[in-house]
Design an enzyme around this catalytic site. Structure first.
Site, short mmCIF file in Angstrom:
data_model
loop_
_atom_site.label_atom_id
_atom_site.label_comp_id
_atom_site.label_asym_id
_atom_site.label_seq_id
_atom_site.Cartn_x
_atom_site.Cartn_y
_atom_site.Cartn_z
N SER A 248 0.82 -1.21 0.00
CA SER A 248 0.00 0.00 0.00
C SER A 248 0.86 1.25 0.00
O SER A 248 2.03 1.22 0.41
CB SER A 248 -0.94 0.09 1.21
OG SER A 248 -1.76 -1.05 1.29
N ASP A 320 7.83 -8.47 11.19
CA ASP A 320 7.79 -9.92 11.38
C ASP A 320 7.00 -10.22 12.65
O ASP A 320 7.44 -9.89 13.76
CB ASP A 320 9.21 -10.47 11.49
CG ASP A 320 9.25 -11.99 11.55
OD1 ASP A 320 8.18 -12.61 11.43
OD2 ASP A 320 10.35 -12.55 11.70
N ASP A 323 6.74 -16.73 13.66
CA ASP A 323 7.96 -17.56 13.68
C ASP A 323 7.60 -19.02 13.49
O ASP A 323 6.54 -19.49 13.94
CB ASP A 323 8.71 -17.40 15.01
CG ASP A 323 9.28 -16.01 15.20
OD1 ASP A 323 9.90 -15.50 14.26
OD2 ASP A 323 9.09 -15.43 16.29
#
Length: 794
Positions: A248, A320, A323
């Site tokens: 975006s 992030d 995991d």
């Protein structure tokens, strides 16, 4: 002869009767845009004006009546889309599409979104306004479900109607959150590269080897099982009937840099294209509330919106928040796994997935304390090498409903900022501007720091207790900029500077769009709405011309053919524009595919090379790797008698490019225009059936733009060079606080998801041409240009 005429007359009469029946049936199925409807749950008469593009402007005496009405009109335009959206997270697509969707259902049913939704709902304050307004919205949806005509898709596929519940709302938000995540596409691939080739091969990817002191043991032989996770998840999201969120742009300019002396706001979230389009627009006005919002199908509060006081939008933060862990089974008991405290029992459960026209499938699910095992949820993973998925969204209190409600009901900038803390995942860049002259960029997400010796780009060790340790930051340490000295804020999924000394790990996109946005914003101090309209359609790359120069320097230019010389001439004069009649983008993008294939496929193999092409990290590394003469990737492992150099690979890639384009587009370089290879088609799930394609799909169209320009119309590199756009701006919005009633927007196809509606695709040509339509807020103007549908209480 008389008998023949009589027979012909009867046939014609039957044909007319049939035609009238089809037309009448079609009219019955169309959305109702005028007249009256009795709406059971409202207290007072509510009026909806549908403007010339089918946008509902809802005027009600209370927010509850407005939300009930919104639910009804939303459902009459988007019930099919709502049905698909609510089925993804609990794994219920196979019930209507059959075994073709079984892979999707296994994965999402095992992920645990449905259970997380149940848990979140149990913790809700049932007296809160967010909860009560959600129930009102669902009342409206369910009344249309019960009383309104059944969408044609329901009839073709055979969907049984079921009432919508608040769990459906949470499941829709949950799928949206998952589609943002990139770790499941990237970490397994990077782990394969590290284990098979070594850290030297990851330097071009920006992976710092010094962080990888603790090495995860490789599997015996090739560790191909890792990247099968990437392959499976990528395939699931691409084949989902509801496309993923990808990237975006947004920028907000303060009063000091605008001609009008008021804030200007722009936002264009990048989402996979589909038909119907992602957003449903609706304008709500009550005595105590007004909002012009953009809604996901089946959800009550807008993710994008504005009123006379403030505007907000979003882009993906790309941090992030997921995991993967390699668990170690107890050799004497496969239902136990190793932890730092000894063996623990897996949490075991079963789910039954109903499959249309086939037998039900019983899914067996295992969970460690990290999360569900991918084994059994995706194909190709051996059971003795269990890999679990830890995801922030499932590990923290889910307050997404209250968060989205708060964004659309903010009292001021401070209140708006505080409400973002409710979003643990996904990570978002939330953009803000208001009528008082404030501008802001604020990130959401529960951010954390990993131990120094743990690199979260790889699959981690689930048994040692160390790789899972996370140091959570207070929300005050999330990156943000409020009324900065430089007088503007922007976001385009780029790596952000840390608030302290820690660079938040993530799967950020390259600097191209961010750099171009700054290039345009920085020198100019008299911005107008019209300038923003032009800028949001900008298709010039800020980085591609410099990449081209590195390419040209690396190509052996002796003994070039006339066609090759003409192609080089086009590249040499290219300024990075990606217009329909440009020639250089066709050459450049075809070259990038051959360069990537010749550089990476020999080490990775076909499957993992295809995975690489679908990652953000591939886009990130091109500019750096292509300039690195000492990269280990240049040598072709299949040619043992020669060590290839950068010049060898770039020259071969260029020669293949010219040969390919000669065959595809002819031997005249002047005919290799971008419009011939860069196209978009907005696909409906039923458009996969050839006979239904022209009825349900919208397009194909020639279109400008490209990967990683502001007008980011994205495609995956392929050998065929048919750059079919998969994703792009899901809307282009520009809010002008000096003239709020004349702010503008556009959708890729149309407001309605009903193919019989005149608003199914009435914005497509405007969108393709980079044009806009008004987001009306002036009641007199709305009344004078709209159809009126009155909802009366029972």
């Amino acid at each position: 002869m008389k008998k023949l005429k009589k027979i012909v007359g009867v046939v014609l009469l039957l044909f007319v009767i049939l035609a009238l029946a089809v037309v009448g049936y079609g009219y019955f199925l169309k959305p109702k845009y005028d007249g009256e409807v009795v709406l059971n749950a409202i207290q007072k008469e509510t009026t909806v004006y549908f403007d010339e593009y089918g946008i509902p402007h809802i005027y009600a005496q209370s927010q509850k009546d407005a939300m009930t009405t919104l639910g009804y009109v939303h459902a009459q335009d988007r019930l099919w889309q709502m049905e698909l959206m609510r089925r993804i997270a609990p794994g219920r697509l196979s019930e209507i599409f059959g075994s073709v969707m079984l892979k999707n259902d296994k994965f999402f049913a095992g992920l645990g979104l449905n259970e997380d939704s149940e848990k979140a709902i149990a913790q809700l304050d049932k007296n809160s306004e967010s909860y009560q307004l959600t129930l009102a919205y669902l009342e409206g949806v369910n009344q249309f479900l019960e009383d309104g005509p059944t969408p044609i898709e329901f009839q073709l596929v055979g969907v049984q109607k079921e009432k919508f519940t608040i769990k459906d709302v949470y499941n829709i938000f949950g799928y949206m959150a998952f589609s943002f995540a990139m770790a499941q596409k990237t970490d397994p691939l990077l782990t394969d590269i590290r284990d098979e080739l070594g850290m030297e091969y990851l330097k071009d990817f920006g992976i710092d080897g010094s962080l990888a002191h603790t090495q995860l043991k490789s599997f015996k032989g090739k560790s191909e099982a890792y990247s099968k996770i990437s392959k499976s998840v990528t395939s699931l999201l691409e084949n989902s009937p509801i496309p993923p969120f990808i990237g975006s742009n947004s920028w907000v300019v303060g009063p000091q840099k605008t001609k009008c002396g008021k804030v200007l706001f722009a936002n264009d979230p990048h989402i996979g294209f589909s038909q119907p389009a992602t957003w449903y627009e609706a304008h709500i006005v009550t005595p105590d509330y007004e909002m012009y919002g953009y809604y996901l199908a089946g959800t009550p509060f807008p993710l994008l919106g504005h009123n006379r006081e403030y505007a907000y939008g979003l882009t993906m933060f790309e941090n992030d928040d997921m995991d993967l862990f390699l668990e170690t089974n107890n050799p004497e008991n496969e239902n136990q796994y190793q932890t730092s405290e000894g063996f623990k029992n897996y949490q075991l459960s079963e789910k039954t997935i109903k499959v249309k026209d086939s037998t039900n499938v019983v899914l067996k699910i295992k969970k460690s304390h990290h999360g569900p095992l991918m084994n059994g949820l995706v194909e190709g993973l051996a059971n003795d090498k269990p890999i679990s998925m830890w995801w922030t969204y499932l590990q923290h209190k889910n307050q997404i409903l209250d968060a989205v409600y708060a964004l659309s009901h903010a009292k001021n900038l401070e209140h708006f900022h505080q409400s973002i803390e409710l979003i643990a995942a996904p990570g978002l860049n939330i953009m803000y501007g208001d009528a008082k002259g404030n501008i802001a960029w604020i990130t959401s997400g529960k951010l954390y720091k990993m131990p120094d010796n743990v690199n979260a780009n790889f699959i981690l060790d689930g048994s040692n207790g160390k790789d899972e340790q996370k140091e959570y930051y207070d929300f005050s340490e999330n990156p943000y900029a409020i009324n900065p000295d430089w007088k503007y804020v922007y976001s385009s999924n780029n790596q952000v500077e840390p608030m302290g000394d820690y660079l938040y790990p993530g799967y950020y996109l390259p600097e191209d769009r961010a750099k171009r946005i700054v290039q345009l914003l920085e020198p100019k101090n008299d911005w107008t709405k019209e300038d923003f309209m032009k800028m949001i359609n900008d298709d010039q790359s800020s980085v591609a011309p410099s990449i081209v120069q590195n390419i040209l320097k690396g190509i052996a230019q002796k003994s070039l053919s006339d066609t090759e010389k003409a192609a080089i001439a086009q590249l040499q004069k290219w300024n990075g524009n990606n217009g329909l009649n440009e020639i250089a983008p066709t050459i450049y993008n075809q070259f990038l595919y051959h360069y990537l294939q010749n550089t990476f496929e020999d080490e990775l193999g076909k499957d993992r090379f295809a995975i690489l092409l679908n990652t953000h990290i591939m886009k990130q590394m091109i500019a750096f790797q292509i300039a690195n003469e000492t990269s280990p990737w240049w040598d072709n492992k299949t040619t043992s008698d020669k060590t290839e150099t950068r010049k060898d690979i770039l020259t071969r890639s260029f020669q293949q490019t010219i040969s390919h384009l000669n065959q595809k587009l002819g031997n005249q370089v002047s005919g290799w225009t971008w419009n011939k290879v860069h196209t978009v088609e907005h696909k409906h799930p039923l458009g996969e059936v050839a006979a239904l394609r022209s009825y349900f799909n919208v397009g194909p169209f020639e279109i400008n733009g490209s990967n990683e320009v502001i007008n980011n119309l994205m495609f995956t590199f392929t050998e065929a060079g048919n750059h079919q756009v998969k994703a792009g701006p899901s809307t282009r919005r520009i809010i002008d606080f000096s003239d709020i009633e004349n702010s503008v927007s556009i959708l890729p196809t149309g407001q309605s998801g009903n193919p019989l509606s005149e608003h199914y695709k009435d914005q497509a040509e405007l969108y393709n041409q980079g044009k806009f339509r008004k987001m009306k807020m002036n009641k007199k103007e709305i009344e004078g240009s709209s159809r009126k549908l009155v909802f009366k209480p029972r």
